[in-house]
Design a protein around this motif. Structure first.
Motif, PDB file in Angstrom:
ATOM      1  N   ALA A  18      21.087  62.089  -0.181  1.00  0.00           N
ATOM      2  CA  ALA A  18      20.246  61.089  -0.836  1.00  0.00           C
ATOM      3  C   ALA A  18      21.081  59.894  -1.296  1.00  0.00           C
ATOM      4  N   THR A  19      22.250  60.180  -1.864  1.00  0.00           N
ATOM      5  CA  THR A  19      23.138  59.108  -2.310  1.00  0.00           C
ATOM      6  C   THR A  19      23.598  58.259  -1.131  1.00  0.00           C
ATOM      7  N   GLU A  20      23.882  58.901  -0.010  1.00  0.00           N
ATOM      8  CA  GLU A  20      24.257  58.148   1.193  1.00  0.00           C
ATOM      9  C   GLU A  20      23.123  57.245   1.656  1.00  0.00           C
ATOM     10  N   MET A  21      21.892  57.729   1.576  1.00  0.00           N
ATOM     11  CA  MET A  21      20.746  56.910   1.968  1.00  0.00           C
ATOM     12  C   MET A  21      20.613  55.695   1.052  1.00  0.00           C
ATOM     13  N   ILE A  22      20.790  55.912  -0.243  1.00  0.00           N
ATOM     14  CA  ILE A  22      20.696  54.808  -1.203  1.00  0.00           C
ATOM     15  C   ILE A  22      21.779  53.768  -0.909  1.00  0.00           C
ATOM     16  N   THR A  23      22.986  54.249  -0.682  1.00  0.00           N
ATOM     17  CA  THR A  23      24.107  53.349  -0.401  1.00  0.00           C
ATOM     18  C   THR A  23      23.865  52.552   0.875  1.00  0.00           C
ATOM     19  N   ALA A  24      23.391  53.247   1.912  1.00  0.00           N
ATOM     20  CA  ALA A  24      23.150  52.568   3.183  1.00  0.00           C
ATOM     21  C   ALA A  24      22.016  51.556   3.076  1.00  0.00           C
ATOM     22  N   ALA A  25      20.960  51.910   2.341  1.00  0.00           N
ATOM     23  CA  ALA A  25      19.845  50.975   2.162  1.00  0.00           C
ATOM     24  C   ALA A  25      20.302  49.720   1.435  1.00  0.00           C
ATOM     25  N   HIS A  70      24.280  50.183  -6.958  1.00  0.00           N
ATOM     26  CA  HIS A  70      23.947  49.309  -5.837  1.00  0.00           C
ATOM     27  C   HIS A  70      22.825  48.321  -6.153  1.00  0.00           C
ATOM     28  N   GLY A  71      22.280  48.378  -7.371  1.00  0.00           N
ATOM     29  CA  GLY A  71      21.246  47.423  -7.751  1.00  0.00           C
ATOM     30  C   GLY A  71      19.995  47.531  -6.903  1.00  0.00           C
ATOM     31  N   ILE A  72      19.515  48.753  -6.676  1.00  0.00           N
ATOM     32  CA  ILE A  72      18.373  48.981  -5.798  1.00  0.00           C
ATOM     33  C   ILE A  72      17.360  49.889  -6.489  1.00  0.00           C
ATOM     34  N   VAL A  73      16.083  49.630  -6.269  1.00  0.00           N
ATOM     35  CA  VAL A  73      15.010  50.479  -6.780  1.00  0.00           C
ATOM     36  C   VAL A  73      14.912  51.726  -5.904  1.00  0.00           C
ATOM     37  N   VAL A  74      14.756  52.884  -6.532  1.00  0.00           N
ATOM     38  CA  VAL A  74      14.716  54.162  -5.811  1.00  0.00           C
ATOM     39  C   VAL A  74      13.465  54.932  -6.211  1.00  0.00           C
ATOM     40  N   ALA A  75      12.725  55.400  -5.211  1.00  0.00           N
ATOM     41  CA  ALA A  75      11.627  56.352  -5.429  1.00  0.00           C
ATOM     42  C   ALA A  75      12.033  57.654  -4.763  1.00  0.00           C
TER      43      ALA A  75
END
Length: 250
Positions: A18-25, A70-75
């Motif tokens: 999940a963390t990898e997905m957030i980072t990649a996004a 990463h300054g991104i919104v996560v659901a």
């Protein structure tokens, strides 16, 4: 759309993915990333009661740190312990790493209610991407589409839905393509409220419960505010992918 592999019971590995997905996004300059239902433990897994954690707690802390970094919104969907109960829960985390919304799944399958308590509320949250509605998987099915309508009536400009879409062994996706059962209610919600709907499923095995031996197969779906299907992720137990979609919201 973070259509990640979820290996039932392997919490640390699932959170790492999940963390990898957030980072990649974030690396693709996305404003928001949607991850699957119960991404930590796996849906209806036999150890859900043992492995469930409070919200906030260790599981969501990991996701919050990644969102803030990463300054991104996560659901994301997680397995929540609340007192003596376990909930199939989705959280919305803002770009500062704060949990701004929690939704406990309402429309759960009967056998899954042996694991998860039923949610009893709906809410929206104002974020950097606008007012967001949040629910989980079958909350948007045809039988409970009223839940999504309620979020639209609360002013949601986009509806995000962590999901776990599964098929039985031997399912033939050529003869019986997966996804139309979601397109119909998603389109209804989008058109009625001018509200894009995003459902993201995991891939991987189902372990535990009546559907033990089934497979989660992705096929994650986005319908825009005009009711058009603008993206559908690949189908398959091995179809882990990060799919980027541009959507007009507001």
């Amino acid at each position: 759309m973070g259509q990640q592999l979820v290996v039932p019971g392997e919490v640390d590995a699932n959170l790492a993915r999940a963390t990898e997905m957030i980072t990649a996004a974030a690396g693709r300059r996305c404003d928001v990333v949607v991850l699957p239902e119960t991404l930590d433990v796996g849906w209806t897994h036999g150890r859900a009661v043992e492995l469930a954690r409070p919200v906030p707690g260790p599981t969501t802390d990991t996701l919050c740190r990644a969102a803030a970094a990463h300054g991104i919104v996560v659901a994301a969907g997680v397995t929540e312990r609340a007192g003596g109960l376990v909930h199939n829960t989705a959280v919305l985390i803002d770009a500062a790493g704060e949990i701004v919304l929690r939704h406990r799944k309402i429309n759960e399958l009967d056998f899954a209610r042996e694991v998860y308590a039923t949610g009893s509320s709906l809410a929206v949250a104002d974020t950097a991407i606008g007012r967001v509605g949040l629910d989980v998987c079958a909350d948007n099915s045809a039988s409970s589409v009223a839940l999504g309508h309620a979020l639209g009536l609360m002013g949601a400009r986009i509806l995000l839905s962590p999901s776990a879409w599964a098929v039985p062994p031997g399912h033939d996706n050529v003869r019986d393509p997966y996804g139309e059962e979601w397109v119909v209610p998603y389109r209804e919600l989008a058109v009625r409220h001018g509200m894009p709907v995003v459902g993201v499923s995991n891939v991987g095995p189902v372990v535990g419960g009546t559907w033990d031996g089934w497979s989660c197969i992705g096929a994650s779906l986005v319908v825009d505010r005009d009711g058009e299907v603008v993206a559908q992720a690949p189908y398959g137990v091995d179809a882990e992918t990060l799919l980027t979609v541009d959507l007009a919201v507001g």
